[in-house]
Write a protein that holds these residues in place. Structure first.
Motif, short mmCIF file in Angstrom:
data_model
loop_
_atom_site.label_atom_id
_atom_site.label_comp_id
_atom_site.label_asym_id
_atom_site.label_seq_id
_atom_site.Cartn_x
_atom_site.Cartn_y
_atom_site.Cartn_z
N THR A 64 -0.86 -65.64 -21.11
CA THR A 64 -1.35 -64.30 -21.49
C THR A 64 -2.26 -64.39 -22.66
OG1 THR A 64 0.72 -64.25 -22.78
CG2 THR A 64 0.83 -63.25 -20.75
N HIS A 65 -2.82 -63.43 -23.01
CA HIS A 65 -3.94 -63.39 -24.00
C HIS A 65 -3.33 -62.46 -25.28
CE1 HIS A 65 -7.52 -63.28 -26.45
NE2 HIS A 65 -7.47 -61.81 -26.31
N SER A 97 -3.60 -60.85 -28.85
CA SER A 97 -4.84 -60.45 -29.98
C SER A 97 -4.41 -60.43 -31.29
CB SER A 97 -4.92 -58.71 -29.52
OG SER A 97 -3.81 -58.09 -29.69
#
Length: 71
Positions: free
Chosen positions: A68-69, A71
């Motif tokens: 998952t990215h 932020s």
């Protein structure tokens, strides 16, 4: 030999040369196929004479992840 006979001979040789050029790839292919068939037969005979020992089936452990990215 007179001119007509020489022209006939040249024409006949030209036809024979074209025939050889058309037939030669087929003959080479047949020889190649026979060689491969012979190698396959020899390998099958060798396998019958010396069978490989059977190995138990290996279980593969797979690891799955989720990426998952952040932020």
């Amino acid at each position: 030999m007179d001119t007509a006979q020489i022209e006939g001979l040249i024409g006949m040789l030209a036809v024979l040369a074209l025939l050889v050029l058309l037939v030669l790839p087929s003959v080479i292919g047949i020889a190649h196929d026979r060689r491969i068939d012979r190698q396959i037969r020899e390998a099958e005979e060798a396998r019958r004479e010396h069978p490989e020992p059977t190995r138990p089936a290996r279980r593969h452990g797979y690891l799955t992840t989720t990426v998952t990215h952040h932020s």
